[in-house]
Design an enzyme around this catalytic site. Structure first.
Site: not given
Ligand SMILES: NC(=O)c1ccc[n+]([C@@H]2O[C@H](COP(=O)([O-])OP(=O)(O)OC[C@H]3O[C@@H](n4cnc5c(N)ncnc54)[C@H](O)[C@@H]3O)[C@@H](O)[C@H]2O)c1
Ligand SMILES: O=c1ccn([C@@H]2O[C@H](COP(=O)(O)OP(=O)(O)O[C@H]3O[C@H](CO)[C@H](O)[C@H](O)[C@H]3O)[C@@H](O)[C@H]2O)c(=O)[nH]1
Length: 327
Positions: A119, A143
Site C-alpha cells: 500500500t 495498517y
Molecule cells: N482498497 C484499497 O484502496 C487498497 C489500497 C492499498 C492496499 N490494499 C490492499 O489490498 C488487499 C485487498 O484489499 P481489499 O480492498 O480488496 O479489501 P477486502 O476487505 O475487500 O478484501 C480482503 C479479503 O481478505 C479476506 N481475509 C482477511 N483476513 C483473512 C485471513 N486471515 N484469512 C483469509 N482471508 C482473509 C477477507 O474476507 C476479504 O475477502 C489488502 O491486502 C489491502 O491491504 C487495498
Molecule cells: O468519507 C470520507 C473519506 C475520505 N475522505 C478523505 O479522502 C482522502 C482519501 O481517503 P481514503 O480513506 O479514501 O484513503 P487513504 O488515502 O486514507 O488511503 C489509505 O488507506 C487505504 C486503505 O484504507 C489504502 O491502503 C491506501 O493505499 C492508503 O493510502 C483523505 O484525505 C480523507 O480524509 C473524506 O474526506 N471523507
C-alpha cells in the site's frame, strides 16, 4: 501454464475478486483462500473457494501441496486505517503474523513466486511531489506498518534466495468491473469514492469532507485514484514476469496524477446527476496531504499501460455498483 495453480488469499474481497476473475478469464487454475471476514462467496466465480484462514498453517500447507501451487497472490488483510489505530494488534496479527505463516508455508512447499498487496500507506507523509519506490518509508499508522513488515519479510527471503516476489504498492483503488458482476461491498467502508458512491445511491444520507485547510489549491487532500481493473491487470503481468524468471520487484500502482477530495466529489455529483449532502469537518488524524505515485517503474518493468485512467469511469462504475449490488 501446465498444472500449476495460483493460490489467491482474500480472493472473495474487493480487489482479490477482480484479480481472480482476470486470472480465470485467461485460463489460470485458481484456488481462493478466504475466511469471508469482509469478503463474499458470490464474488468468486470460476475458482474453487476454500473458506479458511491464512494463519492456519496446517490448512495452507495442505492447500499448497495438494494443488501444485506455483504462485501465491496474497490479498488477505485487514484494511481500515482508523480501526488499525484503535486496535493495532488486530492488524499485526493478521497483516504481519498470518502473512509470515503463509510465506513460511511457501518456503516449505517450494512455492517460489509471491505477488503481495502492499500500500501507498507505507510512505506516510510524502511531501507535495510524487513518491517513487525508493522514497523514504515512514508509515504513520499501524495498517501501513503492519504491511511494511511483510514487505521486509519478502525482501529478506528474496535476498536469501528462498523466493521471488512482486510487491505492489497500491495507491487509492476505486471503481468496479464495468459489467456489474463484482464490486466493492466491503463492510464499514471508509474510502472516499466508496463512501461517496453510497451517498450518491442513497445508501447513506450524506458524507464528511475531512479537512479543508490543507496546503493544496482547494484546501482538501490529494490522492492518486486507480481503477481496480487496471490494478488487476498489473497482477496478471506480475505473474508473467515471475514465471519468466524475472527478478523481485517493488512497484507503485497508480496513474501518476492526483485529484483533490473536492474534485472527486464534484465528479460524483456530475455522474449521479444530483448534489451530495456534504458536511465539512475537521482533518482526520493520520491523513497525509498528498499521495501521488511516480508510476514510471511499473510501466518500464512490466509494460503496464492503464486502460481506465479516467475519473469519470472510476466514479460511474462505483455508483452503478451501489445502485445494483449483487451482494
Ligand atoms: N482498497 C484499497 O484502496 C487498497 C489500497 C492499498 C492496499 N490494499 C490492499 O489490498 C488487499 C485487498 O484489499 P481489499 O480492498 O480488496 O479489501 P477486502 O476487505 O475487500 O478484501 C480482503 C479479503 O481478505 C479476506 N481475509 C482477511 N483476513 C483473512 C485471513 N486471515 N484469512 C483469509 N482471508 C482473509 C477477507 O474476507 C476479504 O475477502 C489488502 O491486502 C489491502 O491491504 C487495498
Ligand atoms: O468519507 C470520507 C473519506 C475520505 N475522505 C478523505 O479522502 C482522502 C482519501 O481517503 P481514503 O480513506 O479514501 O484513503 P487513504 O488515502 O486514507 O488511503 C489509505 O488507506 C487505504 C486503505 O484504507 C489504502 O491502503 C491506501 O493505499 C492508503 O493510502 C483523505 O484525505 C480523507 O480524509 C473524506 O474526506 N471523507
Amino acid at each position: 501454464m501446465g498444472e500449476s495453480t495460483v493460490l489467491v488469499t482474500g480472493g472473495a474481497g474487493y480487489i482479490g475478486s477482480h484479480v481472480t476473475r482476470q486470472l480465470v478469464e485467461r485460463g489460470e487454475r485458481v484456488v481462493v483462500l478466504d475466511n469471508l471476514s469482509t469478503g463474499f462467496r458470490e464474488a468468486v466465480e470460476g475458482a474453487e473457494l476454500v473458506v479458511g484462514d491464512t494463519g492456519d498453517a496446517a490448512l495452507v500447507n495442505d492447500l499448497m501441496a495438494r494443488h501444485a501451487v506455483d504462485t501465491l497472490m496474497h490479498f488477505a488483510a485487514h484494511t481500515v486505517v482508523p480501526e488499525s489505530v484503535a486496535d493495532p494488534l488486530k492488524y499485526y496479527r493478521n497483516n504481519t503474523n498470518s502473512s509470515r505463516i503463509l510465506v513460511e508455508a511457501c518456503v516449505a512447499n517450494g512455492v517460489r513466486r509471491v505477488v503481495f498487496s502492499s500500500t501507498a500507506a507505507v510512505y506516510g507523509e510524502a511531501g507535495d511531489g510524487t513518491v517513487a519506490e525508493d522514497s523514504p518509508l515512514h508509515p504513520i499508522n499501524p495498517y501501513g506498518r503492519s504491511k511494511l513488515a511483510t514487505e521486509w519479510v519478502l525482501e529478506d527471503l528474496a535476498t536469501a534466495g528462498a523466493l521471488e516476489h512482486v510487491t505492489l504498492r497500491y495507491f487509492n483503488v476505486a471503481g468496479c468491473a464495468p459489467d456489474g458482476r463484482i464490486g466493492q461491498s466491503t463492510p464499514n467502508a471508509t474510502l472516499l469514492i466508496k463512501v461517496a458512491a453510497e451517498a450518491a445511491a442513497g445508501i447513506r444520507a450524506g458524507m464528511h469532507v475531512f479537512g479543508t485547510d490543507y496546503p493544496t489549491p482547494d484546501g482538501t487532500c490529494i490522492r492518486d485514484f486507480i481503477h481496480v481493473e487496471d490494478l488487476a491487470h498489473a497482477h496478471v503481468l506480475a505473474l508473467d514476469h515471475l514465471r519468466d524468471a524475472g527478478a523481485s520487484l517493488t512497484l507503485n500502482c497508480g496513474y501518476g496524477h492526483g485529484y483533490s477530495v473536492l474534485e472527486v466529489l464534484r465528479m460524483v455529483e456530475q455522474v449521479a446527476g444530483a448534489p451530495l449532502k456534504i458536511n465539512f469537518a475537521d482533518r482526520r488524524p493520520g491523513d497525509p496531504v498528498q499521495l501521488v505515485a511516480n508510476a514510471a517503474r511499473i510501466r518500464e518493468t512490466l509494460g503496464w499501460t492503464p486502460r481506465h485512467d479516467d475519473l469519470e469511469v472510476i466514479v460511474r462504475t462505483a455508483i452503478d455498483w451501489e445502485r445494483n449490488r449483487r451482494y
